[in-house]
Design an enzyme around this catalytic site. Structure first.
Site, PDB file in Angstrom:
ATOM      1  CB  SER A 261     -54.606 -24.047  81.514  1.00  0.00           C
ATOM      2  OG  SER A 261     -53.259 -24.224  81.888  1.00  0.00           O
TER       3      SER A 261
ATOM      4  CE1 TYR B  65     -55.969 -28.252  84.180  1.00  0.00           C
ATOM      5  CE2 TYR B  65     -53.757 -27.649  83.490  1.00  0.00           C
ATOM      6  CZ  TYR B  65     -55.012 -27.286  83.954  1.00  0.00           C
ATOM      7  OH  TYR B  65     -55.299 -25.967  84.190  1.00  0.00           O
TER       8      TYR B  65
END
Length: 136
Positions: free
Chosen positions: A20, A32
């Site tokens: 990501s 994250y």
């Protein structure tokens, strides 16, 4: 080594991870982002170990992709779309094409790489550019 009739040859192949853009820039959610940044390091180090076995290891790094997580929201919120230099969020097919390329023989000499499939969001900060140079 004799020419192979199939690709990849036995005992060789490609690993393609999905990361990501959160691993490259601060888009929120620190835990994250740290995990995603770790995938880049894992890709590079694993590529070094797997290369001797003829296995290539690469990472596809997408930006926002329209998935089922979009259900119940506007199809493409203007605020998000406007952040992408290409003027849209990604589609699953955009990511799939990058994965297919990195897994293919066309990428036979690519390993340890991160391929950004992100509509330009990590290359160009459109919000900053608009604030500094209006009418761009």
């Amino acid at each position: 080594m004799p020419p192979c009739r199939t690709w990849p040859p036995p005992g060789r192949g490609a690993i393609v991870g999905i990361g990501s853009v959160n691993g490259a820039q601060d888009f929120g959610n620190h835990a994250y982002s740290a995990a995603e940044a770790g995938l880049g390091s894992l890709t590079r180090t694993l590529a070094g170990h797997a290369a001797a076995r003829g296995v290539r290891v690469n990472l596809v790094v997408p930006g926002t992709v329209r998935t089922t997580a979009w259900e119940g929201r506007d199809a493409e919120p203007e605020a998000v779309r406007a952040l992408y230099p290409l003027g849209r969020v990604g589609e699953p097919e955009d990511v799939a094409a990058a994965v297919a390329f990195l897994a293919s023989r066309d990428a036979a000499w690519i390993t340890g790489a991160s391929l950004y499939v992100d509509g330009g969001i990590t290359a160009i900060d459109t919000g900053f550019r608009a604030a500094v140079v209006p009418d761009t």
